[in-house]
Design an enzyme around this catalytic site. Structure first.
Site, short mmCIF file in Angstrom:
data_model
loop_
_atom_site.label_atom_id
_atom_site.label_comp_id
_atom_site.label_asym_id
_atom_site.label_seq_id
_atom_site.Cartn_x
_atom_site.Cartn_y
_atom_site.Cartn_z
N ASN A 1 110.58 -6.31 -84.13
CA ASN A 1 111.36 -5.63 -85.17
C ASN A 1 111.45 -6.52 -86.42
O ASN A 1 111.01 -7.67 -86.42
CB ASN A 1 112.75 -5.28 -84.62
N HIS B 1 111.75 -31.60 -82.40
CA HIS B 1 111.61 -32.76 -83.27
C HIS B 1 112.08 -34.03 -82.58
O HIS B 1 112.91 -33.99 -81.67
CB HIS B 1 112.39 -32.52 -84.57
N GLY C 1 118.66 -8.30 -80.77
CA GLY C 1 118.66 -8.79 -82.14
C GLY C 1 119.39 -10.11 -82.29
O GLY C 1 120.44 -10.34 -81.70
N THR D 1 118.31 -21.29 -73.58
CA THR D 1 118.00 -22.71 -73.48
C THR D 1 117.29 -23.08 -72.19
O THR D 1 116.88 -24.22 -72.02
CB THR D 1 119.29 -23.55 -73.58
N LYS D 2 117.17 -22.12 -71.26
CA LYS D 2 116.49 -22.38 -69.99
C LYS D 2 115.80 -21.11 -69.53
O LYS D 2 116.08 -20.02 -70.03
CB LYS D 2 117.47 -22.90 -68.94
#
Length: 185
Positions: free
Chosen positions: A88, A118, A145, A168-169
């Site tokens: 989308n 990073h 969304g 995150t996992k």
């Protein structure tokens, strides 16, 4: 060829630490910026499912994939779209590593997928040092969304990620996750 002799692009693609400030990588990012600019500025009826430069750039495009404008990717070459996948408006995919989006998978507006991690050391970070980890979305995944998917995550087939979640996992197949960090309902 020793690791020291590898180009920054080769290091990036191999999943090793590399400097994103490399001139050859900048050339690749400029090609991607031009392709997404064409895609984002073409009239929808002329563009179709995606602009021609973007279609030429992407690593793999299944049948009947649709990418709404605006869209952004950093390289494009590492992005693979399965049949009938849908992105989308406002999606951002920073594909410094492979990003695989399975067949029938839908991304809501403003979904963000990040592959680069990073350097934590500020001196190394200032040198542009990062490592890229792949992101994989299985078949028939629905990403709500505004969700964010961080480097190295795999989301199993038929899983759902709630709007605004930060993944995150890994997410098991058929699981619904929500929140920051995203957890199963």
């Amino acid at each position: 060829m020793s690791r020291k002799e590898l180009s920054q692009k080769d290091k990036m693609l191999a999943g090793d630490w590399y400097s994103c400030l490399d001139d050859a990588l900048e050339v690749m990012r400029q090609r991607a910026r031009n392709a997404v600019h064409q895609h984002n500025t073409m009239p929808p009826d002329a563009r179709g499912h995606m602009g021609p430069q973007l279609a030429d750039l992407l690593g793999h495009i299944g049948q009947n994939c649709l990418i709404e404008a605006p869209f952004h990717c950093s390289y494009g070459i590492n992005l693979s779209l399965g049949d009938l996948s849908y992105l989308n408006a406002g999606c951002v995919i920073l594909d410094s590593a492979p990003v695989t989006i399975g067949a029938g998978t839908m991304l809501g507006p403003a979904v963000q997928i990040y592959c680069a991690q990073h350097a934590k050391d500020p001196v190394e970070r200032a040198k542009g040092m990062e490592i890229a980890l792949p992101v994989t979305l299985g078949d028939n995944v629905w990403i709500g969304g505004g969700a964010i998917i961080i480097p190295g995550v795999t989301i199993g087939e038929n899983a759902i990620v709630g709007a605004g979640s930060v993944v995150t996992k890994d997410v098991a197949p058929g699981t619904t996750v929500v929140g920051n960090p995203a957890n199963p309902l």
